[in-house]
Scaffold this motif. Sequence first.
Motif, PDB file in Angstrom:
ATOM      1  N   GLY A 100      -1.632 -11.488  -9.294  1.00 29.49           N
ATOM      2  CA  GLY A 100      -0.249 -11.943  -9.317  1.00 29.49           C
ATOM      3  C   GLY A 100      -0.120 -13.356  -8.802  1.00 29.49           C
ATOM      4  N   THR A 101       1.094 -13.702  -8.397  1.00 34.60           N
ATOM      5  CA  THR A 101       1.365 -15.048  -7.892  1.00 34.60           C
ATOM      6  C   THR A 101       1.224 -15.157  -6.386  1.00 34.60           C
ATOM      7  OG1 THR A 101       3.714 -14.522  -7.760  1.00 34.60           O
ATOM      8  CG2 THR A 101       2.924 -15.532  -9.808  1.00 34.60           C
ATOM      9  N   VAL A 102       1.063 -14.034  -5.705  1.00 33.11           N
ATOM     10  CA  VAL A 102       0.907 -14.056  -4.252  1.00 33.11           C
ATOM     11  C   VAL A 102      -0.505 -14.557  -3.941  1.00 33.11           C
ATOM     12  CG1 VAL A 102       0.943 -12.682  -2.140  1.00 33.11           C
ATOM     13  CG2 VAL A 102       2.486 -12.122  -4.034  1.00 33.11           C
ATOM     14  N   PRO A 103      -0.627 -15.509  -3.020  1.00 28.61           N
ATOM     15  CA  PRO A 103      -1.960 -16.049  -2.702  1.00 28.61           C
ATOM     16  C   PRO A 103      -2.904 -14.969  -2.197  1.00 28.61           C
ATOM     17  CG  PRO A 103      -0.232 -17.452  -1.804  1.00 28.61           C
ATOM     18  CD  PRO A 103       0.438 -16.208  -2.296  1.00 28.61           C
ATOM     19  N   PRO A 104      -4.204 -15.104  -2.450  1.00 26.61           N
ATOM     20  CA  PRO A 104      -5.166 -14.074  -2.056  1.00 26.61           C
ATOM     21  C   PRO A 104      -5.291 -13.886  -0.554  1.00 26.61           C
ATOM     22  CG  PRO A 104      -6.302 -16.006  -2.926  1.00 26.61           C
ATOM     23  CD  PRO A 104      -4.847 -16.168  -3.223  1.00 26.61           C
ATOM     24  N   ALA A 105      -4.841 -14.819   0.244  1.00 26.96           N
ATOM     25  CA  ALA A 105      -4.895 -14.672   1.694  1.00 26.96           C
ATOM     26  C   ALA A 105      -3.680 -13.923   2.246  1.00 26.96           C
ATOM     27  CB  ALA A 105      -4.989 -16.034   2.362  1.00 26.96           C
ATOM     28  N   ASP A 106      -2.764 -13.587   1.402  1.00 30.27           N
ATOM     29  CA  ASP A 106      -1.530 -12.891   1.799  1.00 30.27           C
ATOM     30  C   ASP A 106      -1.730 -11.390   1.609  1.00 30.27           C
ATOM     31  OD1 ASP A 106       1.033 -11.711   1.950  1.00 30.27           O
ATOM     32  OD2 ASP A 106       1.977 -13.558   1.223  1.00 30.27           O
ATOM     33  N   ARG A 107      -1.497 -10.616   2.651  1.00 33.80           N
ATOM     34  CA  ARG A 107      -1.746  -9.167   2.556  1.00 33.80           C
ATOM     35  C   ARG A 107      -0.872  -8.503   1.516  1.00 33.80           C
ATOM     36  NH1 ARG A 107       1.783  -5.990   5.758  1.00 33.80           N
ATOM     37  NH2 ARG A 107       3.270  -7.219   6.975  1.00 33.80           N
ATOM     38  N   HIS A 108       0.241  -9.122   1.160  1.00 38.11           N
ATOM     39  CA  HIS A 108       1.142  -8.537   0.158  1.00 38.11           C
ATOM     40  C   HIS A 108       0.572  -8.634  -1.252  1.00 38.11           C
ATOM     41  CE1 HIS A 108       3.880  -9.473   3.580  1.00 38.11           C
ATOM     42  NE2 HIS A 108       4.282  -8.257   3.298  1.00 38.11           N
ATOM     43  N   ALA A 109      -0.567  -9.322  -1.402  1.00 38.26           N
ATOM     44  CA  ALA A 109      -1.209  -9.404  -2.713  1.00 38.26           C
ATOM     45  C   ALA A 109      -1.976  -8.135  -3.048  1.00 38.26           C
ATOM     46  CB  ALA A 109      -2.158 -10.595  -2.750  1.00 38.26           C
ATOM     47  N   TYR A 110      -2.103  -7.235  -2.083  1.00 33.39           N
ATOM     48  CA  TYR A 110      -2.980  -6.074  -2.259  1.00 33.39           C
ATOM     49  C   TYR A 110      -2.206  -4.776  -2.171  1.00 33.39           C
ATOM     50  CZ  TYR A 110      -6.155  -9.877  -1.579  1.00 33.39           C
ATOM     51  OH  TYR A 110      -6.785 -11.082  -1.713  1.00 33.39           O
ATOM     52  N   ARG A 111      -2.518  -3.882  -3.094  1.00 37.07           N
ATOM     53  CA  ARG A 111      -1.840  -2.579  -3.136  1.00 37.07           C
ATOM     54  C   ARG A 111      -2.658  -1.493  -2.447  1.00 37.07           C
ATOM     55  NH1 ARG A 111      -0.056   0.688  -8.667  1.00 37.07           N
ATOM     56  NH2 ARG A 111       0.781   2.534  -7.628  1.00 37.07           N
ATOM     57  N   TYR A 112      -3.977  -1.597  -2.520  1.00 39.43           N
ATOM     58  CA  TYR A 112      -4.843  -0.527  -2.027  1.00 39.43           C
ATOM     59  C   TYR A 112      -5.589  -0.993  -0.771  1.00 39.43           C
ATOM     60  CZ  TYR A 112      -3.973   1.060  -6.765  1.00 39.43           C
ATOM     61  OH  TYR A 112      -3.371   1.436  -7.924  1.00 39.43           O
ATOM     62  N   TRP A 113      -5.661  -0.091   0.179  1.00 36.77           N
ATOM     63  CA  TRP A 113      -6.310  -0.389   1.445  1.00 36.77           C
ATOM     64  C   TRP A 113      -7.234   0.754   1.854  1.00 36.77           C
ATOM     65  CZ3 TRP A 113      -5.375  -4.945   4.202  1.00 36.77           C
ATOM     66  CH2 TRP A 113      -4.357  -5.748   3.678  1.00 36.77           C
ATOM     67  N   GLY A 114      -8.365   0.408   2.448  1.00 36.71           N
ATOM     68  CA  GLY A 114      -9.235   1.419   3.008  1.00 36.71           C
ATOM     69  C   GLY A 114      -8.739   1.853   4.377  1.00 36.71           C
ATOM     70  N   PRO A 115      -9.334   2.880   4.965  1.00 36.25           N
ATOM     71  CA  PRO A 115      -8.926   3.384   6.272  1.00 36.25           C
ATOM     72  C   PRO A 115      -9.354   2.486   7.426  1.00 36.25           C
ATOM     73  CG  PRO A 115     -10.796   4.614   5.486  1.00 36.25           C
ATOM     74  CD  PRO A 115     -10.392   3.708   4.358  1.00 36.25           C
TER      75      PRO A 115
END
Length: 126
Positions: free
Chosen positions: A103-118
């Motif tokens: 998307g347009t959110v920079p890769p250093a921004d946590r909002h760019a990611y939907r999936y997270w590990g534990p």
Amino acid sequence: QVQLVESGGGFVQAGGSLSLSCAASVRTFISNYPMAWFRHAPRTEREFVAAFRRSGATLPAESVKGRFTISRDNAKNTVYLQMNSLKPEDTAVYYCAASQTWGTVPPADRHAYRYWGPGTQVTVSS
């Protein structure tokens, strides 16, 4: 549903090294989609550590530049974080993050990611 699982955390003395791994449950996911590492220490905000740019180039945070390296093995569907010259301030829970779109959110921004590990705990003693 994409699942991410981190491994490789542990306890190390300052100056030492650790290698973290993040395995994704979806085949070809690693090679095609945004991936990153973040960390979260007590009483702080979740902090960006390293990511891949859309070009494939790596993007390390200033605080880890020259010490940490993000890499990936597409055949193993795994992303790695090699951490050298560790400092006590690197102590945190380390999270792998991923998304299925650029998307347009920079890769250093946590909002760019939907999936997270534990997460996996890294503790560096002085």
